[in-house]
Design an enzyme around this catalytic site. Sequence first.
Site, PDB file in Angstrom:
ATOM      1  N   ASP A 151      -5.839  31.822 -14.936  1.00 28.72           N
ATOM      2  CA  ASP A 151      -6.811  30.733 -14.450  1.00 28.72           C
ATOM      3  C   ASP A 151      -6.107  29.301 -14.769  1.00 28.72           C
ATOM      4  O   ASP A 151      -4.962  29.180 -14.571  1.00 28.72           O
ATOM      5  CB  ASP A 151      -8.000  30.808 -15.245  1.00 28.72           C
ATOM      6  CG  ASP A 151      -9.158  30.332 -14.436  1.00 28.72           C
ATOM      7  OD1 ASP A 151      -9.333  29.012 -14.210  1.00 28.72           O
ATOM      8  OD2 ASP A 151     -10.305  30.898 -14.240  1.00 28.72           O
ATOM      9  N   HIS A 178      -3.722  28.061 -12.490  1.00 22.69           N
ATOM     10  CA  HIS A 178      -4.506  27.295 -11.597  1.00 22.69           C
ATOM     11  C   HIS A 178      -4.130  25.865 -11.804  1.00 22.69           C
ATOM     12  O   HIS A 178      -4.773  24.933 -10.987  1.00 22.69           O
ATOM     13  CB  HIS A 178      -6.140  27.435 -11.679  1.00 22.69           C
ATOM     14  CG  HIS A 178      -6.545  28.778 -11.339  1.00 22.69           C
ATOM     15  ND1 HIS A 178      -7.809  29.150 -11.368  1.00 22.69           N
ATOM     16  CD2 HIS A 178      -5.727  29.992 -10.662  1.00 22.69           C
ATOM     17  CE1 HIS A 178      -8.064  30.314 -10.787  1.00 22.69           C
ATOM     18  NE2 HIS A 178      -6.685  30.888 -10.428  1.00 22.69           N
TER      19      HIS A 178
END
Length: 343
Positions: A151, A178
Amino acid sequence: MLVADSDPRAYDKNGHCGTVDHKGNGCRPFILFKSTDGGGITGEGVIDGQGGKPIKEHDESWWQLARRAQTEGGAQNVPRLIEIDDASHIIFHGITLRNSPGFHVTLKNARDATFWGVRVDTPANARNTDGIDPISSQNILIAHSFIRTGDDNVAIKAGAAGATRHVVLVDNHFYWGHGMSIGSETAGGVSDIQVRDLTLDGTTSGLRIKSDISRGGVVSDVHYENICMRGNRRPLDFDTRYDAHAIGNNIPVYRDIFLNHVSGETGQLVLRGYDAVHPLQFALNGVSFNNTARWLIESAKIVIGPDGVTPAPPREVALPPSLVSTDCAKNWLPFPVTDTPGV
């Protein structure tokens, strides 16, 4: 090596740890710093959260549970690896954190914390495994660290607990993940952020600020300098409509955002403000991408510095191309693996 227990009962708060429900806060972390003044974790060891191993007396791992929650529209109850709450003067140095069931490190209402030479190493498909998240915290330094995860590599947030201020990231290397994020919770206000000498090698987003009207606030005085990116879908991703279906009155406002000597390849370059009354306010100088990169600009006020921007943003076609681009060739480093992480 320190290995986390795979038994949900070791973390359970309310009988829900290791299940899917609608809240997702049923587990305590593996390691907790609570109301401490001083302390930390130093050394060349490994802390392994065992996120990819089967949960005790279950047929799935913590990561599989998180993926099932996504499919079912619920929230996973999984432990974070480390939480730092209401604490100050914390130091992490040299440690490797890997395979967390959830977030690796969260700081909430923390003061004066340093992460130096830290490695976060978790597979790209491990859902909701943020690297380091300062939340409603101040005076945070993240330096000389290597982060790849499933993430946000780093996410700076500010919710109901208050503002996040004075966060510095210098000489870090991000891989899959991310990206370098602010948000999505920004209601408490985020300001005085410096990100320097960062590589983003294969992150989905690169430099990112994300929020929406359910959790928005003011993000201001953010400086990015000497940033190198490659292999990113959205190298620039500054969006006030993170959740298009969000409901609320907390309009995100991003202002005094400075990008100085930022280089990348191709992908989408997003600068999307909320509306004409709440535009983004950005200054771009020496920002250079391939000509195949495409701008998506809505409700934004942009000032172009003397070193230019390539490709030129829409409505700025008369500007010269970027005169100075960052020399990134010397900055790419392989992730410093000590051994193969468990999956």
